[in-house]
Scaffold this motif. Structure first.
Motif, PDB file in Angstrom:
ATOM      1  N   HIS A   1       0.840  -1.202   0.000  1.00 40.18           N
ATOM      2  CA  HIS A   1       0.000   0.000   0.000  1.00 40.18           C
ATOM      3  C   HIS A   1       0.873   1.250   0.000  1.00 40.18           C
ATOM      4  O   HIS A   1       1.861   1.319   0.720  1.00 40.18           O
ATOM      5  N   PRO A   2       0.518   2.254  -0.799  1.00 37.84           N
ATOM      6  CA  PRO A   2       1.303   3.488  -0.791  1.00 37.84           C
ATOM      7  C   PRO A   2       1.143   4.250   0.519  1.00 37.84           C
ATOM      8  O   PRO A   2       0.231   3.973   1.306  1.00 37.84           O
ATOM      9  N   ALA A   3       2.011   5.203   0.747  1.00 32.73           N
ATOM     10  CA  ALA A   3       1.917   6.053   1.940  1.00 32.73           C
ATOM     11  C   ALA A   3       0.556   6.742   1.987  1.00 32.73           C
ATOM     12  O   ALA A   3      -0.018   7.086   0.950  1.00 32.73           O
ATOM     13  N   VAL A   4       0.034   6.911   3.195  1.00 29.36           N
ATOM     14  CA  VAL A   4      -1.283   7.522   3.391  1.00 29.36           C
ATOM     15  C   VAL A   4      -1.100   8.972   3.807  1.00 29.36           C
ATOM     16  O   VAL A   4      -0.453   9.259   4.822  1.00 29.36           O
ATOM     17  N   GLU A   5      -1.670   9.879   3.026  1.00 30.91           N
ATOM     18  CA  GLU A   5      -1.485  11.300   3.286  1.00 30.91           C
ATOM     19  C   GLU A   5      -2.443  11.832   4.345  1.00 30.91           C
ATOM     20  O   GLU A   5      -2.118  12.771   5.066  1.00 30.91           O
ATOM     21  N   ALA A   6      -3.633  11.248   4.450  1.00 31.45           N
ATOM     22  CA  ALA A   6      -4.633  11.718   5.404  1.00 31.45           C
ATOM     23  C   ALA A   6      -5.553  10.554   5.764  1.00 31.45           C
ATOM     24  O   ALA A   6      -5.778   9.653   4.944  1.00 31.45           O
ATOM     25  N   PRO A   7      -6.128  10.553   6.991  1.00 27.38           N
ATOM     26  CA  PRO A   7      -6.986   9.450   7.433  1.00 27.38           C
ATOM     27  C   PRO A   7      -8.400   9.546   6.857  1.00 27.38           C
ATOM     28  O   PRO A   7      -9.374   9.820   7.562  1.00 27.38           O
ATOM     29  N   THR A   8      -8.514   9.286   5.577  1.00 24.01           N
ATOM     30  CA  THR A   8      -9.796   9.396   4.892  1.00 24.01           C
ATOM     31  C   THR A   8     -10.514   8.050   4.873  1.00 24.01           C
ATOM     32  O   THR A   8      -9.915   6.993   5.106  1.00 24.01           O
ATOM     33  N   ALA A   9     -11.803   8.088   4.554  1.00 25.06           N
ATOM     34  CA  ALA A   9     -12.572   6.856   4.416  1.00 25.06           C
ATOM     35  C   ALA A   9     -12.063   6.033   3.239  1.00 25.06           C
ATOM     36  O   ALA A   9     -11.998   4.795   3.310  1.00 25.06           O
ATOM     37  N   ALA A  10     -11.695   6.687   2.156  1.00 26.27           N
ATOM     38  CA  ALA A  10     -11.186   5.970   0.989  1.00 26.27           C
ATOM     39  C   ALA A  10      -9.882   5.248   1.320  1.00 26.27           C
ATOM     40  O   ALA A  10      -9.667   4.097   0.913  1.00 26.27           O
ATOM     41  N   ALA A  11      -9.004   5.907   2.071  1.00 28.53           N
ATOM     42  CA  ALA A  11      -7.749   5.272   2.460  1.00 28.53           C
ATOM     43  C   ALA A  11      -8.000   4.101   3.405  1.00 28.53           C
ATOM     44  O   ALA A  11      -7.322   3.061   3.320  1.00 28.53           O
TER      45      ALA A  11
ATOM     46  N   ALA B   1     -13.634   7.595  10.365  1.00 26.17           N
ATOM     47  CA  ALA B   1     -12.962   8.274   9.253  1.00 26.17           C
ATOM     48  C   ALA B   1     -13.915   9.313   8.683  1.00 26.17           C
ATOM     49  O   ALA B   1     -15.046   8.971   8.314  1.00 26.17           O
ATOM     50  N   GLU B   2     -13.478  10.549   8.648  1.00 26.81           N
ATOM     51  CA  GLU B   2     -14.275  11.648   8.115  1.00 26.81           C
ATOM     52  C   GLU B   2     -15.660  11.710   8.775  1.00 26.81           C
ATOM     53  O   GLU B   2     -16.671  11.938   8.126  1.00 26.81           O
ATOM     54  N   GLY B   3     -15.693  11.490  10.089  1.00 25.74           N
ATOM     55  CA  GLY B   3     -16.920  11.607  10.842  1.00 25.74           C
ATOM     56  C   GLY B   3     -17.846  10.418  10.789  1.00 25.74           C
ATOM     57  O   GLY B   3     -18.904  10.417  11.429  1.00 25.74           O
TER      58      GLY B   3
ATOM     59  N   ASP C   1     -12.947  -5.195  10.072  1.00 23.17           N
ATOM     60  CA  ASP C   1     -12.593  -6.525  10.554  1.00 23.17           C
ATOM     61  C   ASP C   1     -11.803  -7.266   9.485  1.00 23.17           C
ATOM     62  O   ASP C   1     -12.359  -7.901   8.590  1.00 23.17           O
ATOM     63  N   ILE C   2     -10.473  -7.139   9.576  1.00 20.99           N
ATOM     64  CA  ILE C   2      -9.597  -7.799   8.604  1.00 20.99           C
ATOM     65  C   ILE C   2      -9.083  -9.131   9.141  1.00 20.99           C
ATOM     66  O   ILE C   2      -8.233  -9.753   8.510  1.00 20.99           O
ATOM     67  N   GLY C   3      -9.662  -9.579  10.290  1.00 16.17           N
ATOM     68  CA  GLY C   3      -9.177 -10.795  10.915  1.00 16.17           C
ATOM     69  C   GLY C   3     -10.234 -11.843  11.155  1.00 16.17           C
ATOM     70  O   GLY C   3     -10.134 -12.611  12.107  1.00 16.17           O
ATOM     71  N   TYR C   4     -11.258 -11.905  10.284  1.00 17.74           N
ATOM     72  CA  TYR C   4     -12.316 -12.891  10.455  1.00 17.74           C
ATOM     73  C   TYR C   4     -12.300 -13.890   9.297  1.00 17.74           C
ATOM     74  O   TYR C   4     -13.331 -14.265   8.755  1.00 17.74           O
ATOM     75  N   GLY C   5     -11.134 -14.316   8.938  1.00 19.36           N
ATOM     76  CA  GLY C   5     -11.025 -15.306   7.874  1.00 19.36           C
ATOM     77  C   GLY C   5     -11.464 -14.755   6.532  1.00 19.36           C
ATOM     78  O   GLY C   5     -11.330 -13.576   6.238  1.00 19.36           O
ATOM     79  N   ALA C   6     -12.001 -15.608   5.701  1.00 23.28           N
ATOM     80  CA  ALA C   6     -12.357 -15.231   4.328  1.00 23.28           C
ATOM     81  C   ALA C   6     -13.768 -14.667   4.288  1.00 23.28           C
ATOM     82  O   ALA C   6     -14.685 -15.278   3.737  1.00 23.28           O
ATOM     83  N   ASN C   7     -13.952 -13.476   4.878  1.00 22.90           N
ATOM     84  CA  ASN C   7     -15.290 -12.912   4.952  1.00 22.90           C
ATOM     85  C   ASN C   7     -15.386 -11.431   4.597  1.00 22.90           C
ATOM     86  O   ASN C   7     -16.330 -11.030   3.934  1.00 22.90           O
ATOM     87  N   MET C   8     -14.449 -10.614   5.048  1.00 18.91           N
ATOM     88  CA  MET C   8     -14.618  -9.176   4.860  1.00 18.91           C
ATOM     89  C   MET C   8     -13.392  -8.556   4.202  1.00 18.91           C
ATOM     90  O   MET C   8     -12.280  -8.639   4.723  1.00 18.91           O
ATOM     91  N   LEU C   9     -13.615  -7.926   3.054  1.00 13.93           N
ATOM     92  CA  LEU C   9     -12.547  -7.219   2.348  1.00 13.93           C
ATOM     93  C   LEU C   9     -12.480  -5.751   2.729  1.00 13.93           C
ATOM     94  O   LEU C   9     -11.403  -5.155   2.761  1.00 13.93           O
ATOM     95  N   ARG C  10     -13.637  -5.164   3.007  1.00 17.80           N
ATOM     96  CA  ARG C  10     -13.706  -3.718   3.194  1.00 17.80           C
ATOM     97  C   ARG C  10     -14.523  -3.381   4.434  1.00 17.80           C
ATOM     98  O   ARG C  10     -15.411  -4.151   4.825  1.00 17.80           O
ATOM     99  N   PRO C  11     -14.260  -2.241   5.053  1.00 18.79           N
ATOM    100  CA  PRO C  11     -15.048  -1.822   6.218  1.00 18.79           C
ATOM    101  C   PRO C  11     -16.524  -1.632   5.854  1.00 18.79           C
ATOM    102  O   PRO C  11     -16.873  -1.353   4.710  1.00 18.79           O
ATOM    103  N   ILE C  12     -17.378  -1.790   6.864  1.00 18.81           N
ATOM    104  CA  ILE C  12     -18.820  -1.640   6.696  1.00 18.81           C
ATOM    105  C   ILE C  12     -19.290  -0.438   7.506  1.00 18.81           C
ATOM    106  O   ILE C  12     -18.996  -0.359   8.709  1.00 18.81           O
ATOM    107  N   PRO C  13     -19.983   0.513   6.908  1.00 20.06           N
ATOM    108  CA  PRO C  13     -20.506   1.635   7.693  1.00 20.06           C
ATOM    109  C   PRO C  13     -21.336   1.137   8.868  1.00 20.06           C
ATOM    110  O   PRO C  13     -22.144   0.209   8.719  1.00 20.06           O
ATOM    111  N   LEU C  14     -21.133   1.718  10.038  1.00 18.81           N
ATOM    112  CA  LEU C  14     -21.877   1.312  11.228  1.00 18.81           C
ATOM    113  C   LEU C  14     -23.263   1.955  11.162  1.00 18.81           C
ATOM    114  O   LEU C  14     -23.568   2.926  11.862  1.00 18.81           O
TER     115      LEU C  14
END
Length: 275
Positions: free
Chosen positions: A30-40, A127-129, A135-148
């Motif tokens: 992953h490239p360097a992260v410039e800001a803590p955005t939702a996309a990052a 991220a951004e409010g 959850d990147i540690g639940y086996g083969a289930n989640m690739l991306r964060p889920i809005p709460l």
């Protein structure tokens, strides 16, 4: 009283100073992260899942060295190894805080519709409010964060996950055919490091733990889920098609390498002895 505050103002209960941020970005590509955005946050999570496998081999071999960041750095960032939830989340949570994200470390009850214990570690990241179940540690289930967000359904590499709020008890489910299968449930109570030490001890040593008696290695990428559980390798696609193959001892090294796990000669011999 919670343990998490704004980035930079909390005590270093999680050994953030030991996080090898440069090594982590190199390991995940992953490239360097410039800001803590939702996309990052989304791209960091997917890069992590695609680069670092879920696996419990140290538990099976009785050689797990613990969940300190220094141990995780050595195992995951300097070797071709993965880990299970505590290792993934300790590492990723620390990386995110170092990058400026607000991170809450939580615990989930597996099989929340039945009686599973609170043993799974996951994160809620701001991220951004917006809060995201991460959850990147639940086996083969989640690739991306889920809005709460109550009722949200998110595609995860071709599989759908749903998050629901039942009066502060959040339930994560996965669509299986026409049904929703509960994965786990959680509240938003932040946990201390010692909580994970206790849970890790149970999960890595108790005979009723699902990780002490069989090898578990999992990988997820868009359109493809691979799971080695016990001696069976299952390859599944989002349309429901799946193939299962029994892995012989002589094929174990090749299979593990294809899943991203490289063992030393002595580790491989010890694991084969359990086959």
């Amino acid at each position: 009283m919670t343990t998490s505050t704004a980035p930079g103002t909390r005590t270093d209960e999680w050994n953030l100073a030991d996080i090898d941020l440069a090594g982590y970005l190199a390991r995940t590509g992953h490239p360097a992260v410039e800001a803590p955005t939702a996309a990052a946050l989304r791209s960091l999570a997917e890069a992590h899942v695609r680069a670092i496998p879920f696996e419990n081999i140290d538990v099976v071999l009785g050689q797990h060295k613990g969940i300190d960041v220094s141990v995780i750095n050595s195992k995951i960032l300097r070797g071709d190894r993965g880990g299970y939830c505590y290792e993934h989340q300790m590492l990723f949570g620390g990386v995110l805080e170092r990058l400026g994200y607000r991170v809450r470390r939580l615990m989930a009850r597996g099989k929340a519709d039945r009686s599973g214990p609170h043993t799974h570690m996951m994160l809620v990241v701001t991220a951004e409010g917006q809060d995201f179940l991460t959850d990147i540690g639940y086996g083969a289930n989640m690739l991306r964060p889920i809005p709460l967000v109550d009722g949200v359904v998110v595609d995860q590499g071709g599989w759908e996950l749903r998050l629901e709020d039942d009066n502060g008890w959040w339930v994560l489910s996965k669509r299986v055919g026409d049904e929703w299968e509960v994965m786990y449930g959680f509240d938003l109570i932040e946990r201390r490091r010692v909580d994970y030490e206790v849970a890790h001890h149970y999960v890595s040593t108790h005979p009723k733990s699902p990780f002490t008696g069989q090898t578990v290695v999992m990988r997820l990428e868009p359109g493809l889920s691979r799971r080695l559980v016990g001696h069976t390798l299952t390859v599944e696609r989002p349309d429901g098609t799946a193939t299962s193959t029994e892995v012989a001892a002589e094929d174990l090294d090749r299979t593990l390498r294809e899943l991203g796990v490289v063992l030393t000669a002595s580790e491989l011999a010890a694991l084969r002895a359990t086959w």
